[in-house]
Every structure is written in structure tokens, then in C-alpha cells.
Design an enzyme around this catalytic site. Structure first.
Site, PDB file in Angstrom:
ATOM      1  N   GLU A  65      32.757  47.651  53.311  1.00  0.00           N
ATOM      2  CA  GLU A  65      32.358  46.353  53.870  1.00  0.00           C
ATOM      3  C   GLU A  65      32.891  46.122  55.273  1.00  0.00           C
ATOM      4  OE1 GLU A  65      33.480  46.820  50.793  1.00  0.00           O
ATOM      5  OE2 GLU A  65      31.676  46.364  49.639  1.00  0.00           O
TER       6      GLU A  65
ATOM      7  N   HIS B 173      32.601  39.527  41.488  1.00  0.00           N
ATOM      8  CA  HIS B 173      31.154  39.439  41.638  1.00  0.00           C
ATOM      9  C   HIS B 173      30.693  37.982  41.594  1.00  0.00           C
ATOM     10  CE1 HIS B 173      31.720  43.648  40.776  1.00  0.00           C
ATOM     11  NE2 HIS B 173      30.458  43.910  40.998  1.00  0.00           N
TER      12      HIS B 173
END
Lengths: 349, 358
Positions: free
Chosen positions: B78, B147
Site C-alpha cells: 500500500e 477489513h
């Protein structure tokens, strides 16, 4: 890893002319003098702080001299004054960051092809990869590709972003040169306590990136390695890692005390030959330059330092309104109302 | 993907033209498709967004249609994705990176806060960051740890970032098109629990531009401001993202007891449309802020302060908050206990309505 470049593309540029060799020396002399002067400015209270690069002149000037400012882009940290000078930046604009006038400096990054100075080492290594991939996406004709060159040190090579950057660049074959100045010290921690795996250049093999470890105190060797790396990138062969082995002779910053982590004797033993003096001796031996030239180069460096210093001294603080107006391209109502309140209250005070 | 044409009376898009009926996933996909077609400098990238079309299929089919230079997969990293966005923006591109799940924005936080948010400032406006970071956000899908997170307060606190979260397909379509054409970085928080809910989307009207010359908020009528999702007289529920639908449910239930609830969909979490808050609460004189994120230092506090500052004289009760708790986002089995549910919101309404000055 090798000390001889093994890049895919042949660097077919002519060897440096005598005039270019003298120009390289003049740049190193300017950088040496400006760098030492900046430390003095800090002691004199002209600037609050500075990150010196004494001993890294060859690594910085040699690599910066290879940049084509019509198409390439350089991503520095905060210790690349020599690169900036070699690329012809406005040095008052550059030094203004150390004057605490503005983060990132007052020069125009787009015109100078030199990204804003920044303190998060390795942060800009990824920016170089993104910029370089943009060159690939632009589908330029062969040989017209701009190359991104990103500077970082042995300390920064411990950051995870360096791994991500090298991996991304290799996967995407991005035209980026990772230029590591291994100056032996990450503030107080020596390379052997910082870099596992033998060297930073050795890591490149794991990404399938060609690498070269170069004598960072030899300005011509650095220039030639960088030029070869640029040719490799421009020909579409992907990234290159250059590790220039040098030595940070002074403190990490003007707030640092190297006496706490190394002795003067250790410094003399480890630093090797002074890169500026070494180049001077070489030019003398090769009859490329004489004492009169060196004296003139020194005079010009001193004159230049005076101009930069007076420019820095003349820099006042930026208008406070800029604090608000440069956050966004499209400012928010909340920020505008904060600016209005600040204006009203500071006028009142 | 299938799209059916329906008439949609009584909605925000109740115009003469028929609206398309589609899910938020379809609306976002269509918006991205049109953004790519309109602006050759736009690039979409992230983990699995190419061939797979994203784990939520938001980028479904876009690589096949627009090519691998425009929509591409990156290595799984990321910080790399966001750091790369900075360089692409410097090179004149308009990146729309994706972080696969909200919790994976954390590994990229240095690039988001220290780089994306600051480069315009650091460079004195010469290096704008026209980056739209798409973040599938919030909980409600019983996903594993990381998540499902509510990062809006974290992002909104960072100078240099703008934050928006759509609550329905129509807004998702237009807000994404709007965000992607702005010159500043926008964190686009997609309520993942709403991806598959369908609703009317009017694609016949152009996405509005900035409402005022300086890019500021207007009166709330366009997409740059908040939206009254339901008119009411007795109190205002302030929400965004997935919580808007839940607040609308609560309003229906409250109506059965004669309580007329207004629901204000904030949409923009930075900048917050303070005028719309003042207008709504100025009318209802009571407010409850509902969000999934933890209570302490959450955006509910910011909203409450904006309301207090503007409506102090007319408020009949302190602004209440119904939020997640100061705990890490819990496992799926405990999610329903954590995310504000209908009962907790009704209790919040009750506290406000029954408040008596001491």
C-alpha cells in the site's frame, strides 16, 4: 554487485573534455565552500540549522552533472545541496529551507527538475518510481524517456519504502536510478549496524536490478556510472542501483555531536582521501588545470557564497496568509474562515 | 452489467428524465468508466483492480476496455501504491489508486499524511496532488480484522486532505466523478456494506462543479454540500456513508410514534457543510450524530461543536452522539453490538427529546 557497470545499454557519450573536467572541479569547489559556509551561518545565527555534506561533494556533483534537465527529474532528501548546485538551482531558493522560510525550499520544482526538499527519508524514493512509470505510460519515442533519479542514504535503505520502490520499479521496468550515498553513518549508527547483506547495492540482485558500487569520492567515476545508468534506463531496460561509497566527514546536522560516536582519529582513518583535494591533484597531474585555475575557482566560490548569504539574509518571513492559501488548490470554507480570523486578530494585535 | 430503467418518483433525482436503477457498485464502475473516457491522464491502479476488477468488482471490465496502461495491477504494497501516486501526479497524471480494504490504509499512512497531503503546500502550489484515493470503508460485512474500519476522523484531521463518503448509488456516481476532477487529494470512502444496494441514478445531468469560485460549499443543493435525505421537524439525525440508510429506517420507526425525524446526509466529512447543519438544526433544535467510528475524538464531536457554535441559543438539548465504542473494530459476531443499531439510535433520540435543563 560489481564495481564495473554491467548495464544493458552502452553509454556512447564522449569522454569528459578538459573543459567539463574543470567545470566539475569548479562545482565541487563551490559546493565545498557553500557547505562550510552554511555551517558557519548557523553558528552566526543566520540560519537555524543545516545538514552538511562535507566529504560527499564528488558523489553529489558527479551524479547531478549527469542529469539532463530538459527531461529528467531528481528526488532529493535534505542533504543534496551539491546535486542542486550541479543542476543549476537557485541556491537562495534552495537554502531558504534551512533558513526555515518554507518547507521544501523556495525554488520551483517543475522548472528546476528537482523535487521539494523533504525530511522523510525514503518517502520520495517511491515518488521517483511513480514519476518514472509515468514516463513509460507516456509512450515516448525511443531515447526521449526522462529518467527519475532518487537519492537516499545507507540509513534510509532500512526503510520499507525502499524495498517497495525497488520491487515496484523492477516489476514495472520503470526508468529510475536509485542513487545511494553510503556515507558511513546514519546520524550516529555506522553502516555495519545499519545495512545487512553486505551493501545496499547487493540487495539489487534480489530484485533483478543491475547495480554498481562506485568510489563515491571519485567524481569522474560517479559521473560515468550515473551516465551509464541513465543510458540503461532511457533504452527501456528498467531501473539501476548505484551505491556511491563515501564518508560524511562532519556531523549529521548542525545539532549533532559526532564526538559522542566517533573520535577524530577514527574519522581521519575512515574518511579516506578528500574528494576535492583528490580531484585537484588529478587535474594537476593530467595538466588539465593549474594553480591559477584553482585559485580562480576558489575566488568564484567565495563570491558566490557572498551572493547566496546576502540573498538568505534578505529573505524575510513569508506573508502569514501563505500558510493558509497554499494548503489546497481549492481552499475549504473552514480554512478561509481561519485565515480571516487570523488576519483580523493579528492586525488587532 | 444489467441496468434496468425505472421511474423513481419522490427521490432526489425525481426529474422528467428516467433514472437508471443500479447498485452502488455499478454506479461507481460506471463513473470510473466515464472518468477514464473523459480524461486521458486518469490512471486507476492498486491490488487486483486490473484483470479481476477488484475484490468488490468496482473496476470490473475497465482494464479490458481502457487498456493496461490506464488500469493496472500493482505489487501488494500500500505504501508503494500511494507513493507511486505522488510521482504520477507530479508527472501530470490524475491517479485514482485503490486501497483494497480500509485497514490497509494504515501501512500507507506515511505516504498519505506526509506526502500526498503536503506536496501542494511543500511545493508552494506548484505540485498539486489531484489524487482520488478510493477506500472501501466501514463495517457491516462480517469481514476479518482490518477489513472494516472507520478512518474518517483520522483522514479529516490531516491538513491537505478532503474526505467524502456517499450513501447511495446516485451520490456515489456523481461524487466520484466530482472528486476525480478536483485538483486536491480526496479520500473517497465507499460504504462497502452498501455496494450491492440498488437505487436510482440520474446520469443524464452533468456532475456539478465547485459551487463557488473558491471551491467552497454552497447552500447544500449540489454535491459539494450536505443533503437533506429526509425532512423532519422534531430533531436532526446527522450521518454519512452506511449510517444514512440506517438513520432513514430509524426515522420511519420514530414516525410511528409521532416523532418527525430529519436525516442530514453529511456527504463531505472535510470540509463539513456547517451551513447545512445550522439550517437543519436551527429548524429542529435537536440533533443526534450517528457514526460507526469510536466515540472519543470522533467526527461526532466536530459536528456537535459546529452545531453548538451556530445554534446554541435555540438548542433544546445538548447534541447527542450514537457511535461505535472505543474498542478495535470487533469480529463479525460482535459487529452488530458495535455498529450503531436501530435501538441505540432510538435511545439517542429519546435522550435528546427527554432532556430537561437541570
Amino acid at each position: 554487485m560489481t564495481t564495473k557497470p554491467v548495464f544493458a545499454a552502452v553509454d556512447d557519450a564522449a569522454p569528459l573534455t578538459h573543459e567539463q573536467l574543470r567545470e566539475l572541479y569548479s562545482l565541487m569547489a563551490s559546493v565545498r565552500h557553500l557547505d562550510s559556509a552554511a555551517v558557519a551561518w548557523q553558528r552566526q545565527g543566520i540560519i537555524p540549522g543545516y545538514a552538511p555534506e562535507l566529504g560527499q561533494e564528488a558523489a553529489q556533483v558527479g551524479s547531478g552533472y549527469a542529469v539532463d534537465r530538459s527531461r529528467d527529474f531528481v528526488f532529493p532528501t535534505y542533504r543534496e545541496m551539491g546535486v542542486a548546485r550541479a543542476m543549476g538551482l537557485d541556491m537562495v531558493g534552495y537554502m531558504s529551507t534551512h533558513k526555515a522560510t518554507w518547507h521544501g525550499g523556495m525554488y520551483n520544482p517543475l522548472e528546476s527538475r528537482f523535487a521539494p526538499i523533504q525530511a522523510v527519508v525514503a518517502g520520495s524514493v517511491l515518488h521517483a518510481v511513480g514519476w518514472a512509470h509515468g514516463q513509460t505510460l507516456s509512450r515516448l519515442p525511443e531515447g526521449e524517456t526522462g529518467v527519475a533519479m532518487t537519492y537516499f542514504g545507507d540509513g534510509a535503505s532500512s526503510q520499507g519504502d525502499v524495498h517497495e520502490a525497488m520491487n515496484f520499479a523492477a516489476v514495472m521496468k520503470a526508468p529510475v536510478v536509485f542513487f545511494i550515498q553510503n556515507n558511513g553513518w546514519a546520524i550516529s549508527v555506522p553502516t555495519e549496524r545499519q545495512v545487512a547483506g553486505g551493501s545496499v547495492a547487493a540487495r539489487a540482485a534480489g530484485y533483478g536490478i543491475p547495480s554498481v558500487q562506485v568510489d563515491g569520492n571519485d567524481v569522474v567515476a560517479v559521473y560515468e556510472a550515473t551516465r551509464a545508468a541513465f543510458a540503461h534506463c532511457r533504452a527501456g531496460h528498467g531501473p539501476v542501483v548505484i551505491e556511491a561509497m563515501t564518508y560524511r566527514r562532519g556531523p549529521h546536522s548542525t545539532a549533532d555531536d559526532p564526538g559522542r560516536y566517533r573520535s577524530l582519529d577514527e574519522e581521519r582513518l575512515s574518511a579516506g582521501e578528500d574528494p576535492v583535494e583528490r580531484f585537484r591533484q588529478r587535474l594537476l597531474a593530467d595538466r588539465v588545470a593549474d594553480e591559477a585555475f584553482f585559485a580562480e575557482a576558489q575566488r568564484r566560490a567565495e563570491k558566490e557564497e557572498e551572493v547566496v548569504r546576502s540573498g538568505i539574509e534578505a529573505l524575510g518571513p513569508r506573508p502569514g496568509a501563505e500558510m493558509f492559501s497554499l494548503v489546497f488548490q481549492e481552499p475549504t470554507p473552514a480554512l478561509q474562515s481561519q485565515a480571516a480570523a487570523w488576519r483580523k486578530e493579528s492586525e488587532h494585535a | 452489467m444489467p441496468e434496468t430503467i425505472t421511474k423513481t418518483p419522490g427521490t432526489a433525482t425525481d426529474t422528467a428524465a428516467p433514472a437508471l436503477h443500479m447498485s452502488m457498485q455499478q454506479a461507481l464502475n460506471r463513473a470510473l468508466d466515464e472518468i477514464l473516457a473523459d480524461d486521458p491522464k486518469t490512471v486507476i491502479f492498486g491490488e487486483d483492480c486490473g484483470r479481476l476488477g477488484g475484490v468488490f468488482r468496482i473496476t470490473d471490465g475497465l482494464q479490458a476496455k481502457h487498456g493496461e496502461d490506464r488500469v493496472f495491477d500493482t505489487p501488494l504494497a500500500e505504501s508503494g501504491i500511494l507513493g507511486m501516486s505522488v510521482g504520477l501526479a507530479m508527472a501530470g497524471f490524475h491517479p485514482i489508486p485503490e486501497v483494497q480494504f480500509d485497514g490497509f490504509a494504515y501501512p500507507a499512512i506515511n505516504q498519505i499524511i506526509c506526502q500526498i497531503a503536503r506536496m501542494n503546500y511543500r511545493s508552494r502550489g506548484t505540485l498539486p496532488m489531484p489524487i482520488t484515493l478510493r477506500v472501501p470503508s466501514f463495517g457491516g460485512i462480517r469481514a476479518p480484522e482490518h477489513h472494516g474500519e472507520s478512518l474518517e476522523a483520522l483522514f479529516a484531521h490531516v491538513p491537505g486532505l478532503k474526505v467524502v463518503s456517499p450513501s447511495n448509488p446516485h451520490d456515489a456516481y456523481h461524487l466520484l466523478k466530482y472528486a476525480a476532477t478536483r485538483p486536491d487529494p480526496v479520500i473517497f470512502m465507499e460504504p462497502k456494506s452498501r455496494y450491492w444496494q440498488k437505487g436510482p441514478v440520474d446520469v443524464t445531468t452533468a456532475t456539478p462543479g465547485p459551487a463557488t469560485p473558491d471551491g467552497g460549499m454552497d447552500d447544500g443543493g449540489s454535491l459539494t454540500g450536505a443533503r437533506v435525505a429526509r425532512e423532519g421537524r422534531h430533531l436532526t439525525l446527522v450521518a454519512w456513508g452506511a449510517m444514512v440508510a440506517r438513520c432513514l429506517q430509524v426515522a420511519e420507526l420514530a414516525a410511528e410514534d409521532g416523532i418527525d425525524v430529519e436525516v442530514l446526509d453529511l456527504r463531505w466529512l472535510k470540509p463539513i457543510d456547517a451551513e447545512a447543519l445550522a439550517r437543519s438544526v436551527g429548524k429542529t433544535r435537536r440533533a443526534v450524530v450517528v457514526h460507526e467510528a469510536p466515540l472519543t475524538s470522533g467526527l461526532g464531536a466536530e459536528v456537535a461543536q459546529l452545531i453548538t457554535q451556530r445554534c446554541f441559543d435555540t438548542l433544546k438539548a445538548p447534541v447527542e452522539r450514537v457511535t461505535g465504542f472505543d474498542v478495535p473494530y470487533p469480529s463479525g459476531d460482535l459487529e452488530d453490538e458495535y455498529i450503531p443499531n436501530i435501538d441505540r439510535i432510538l435511545f439517542g433520540i429519546q435522550r435528546v427529546l427527554e432532556y430537561r435543563r437541570g
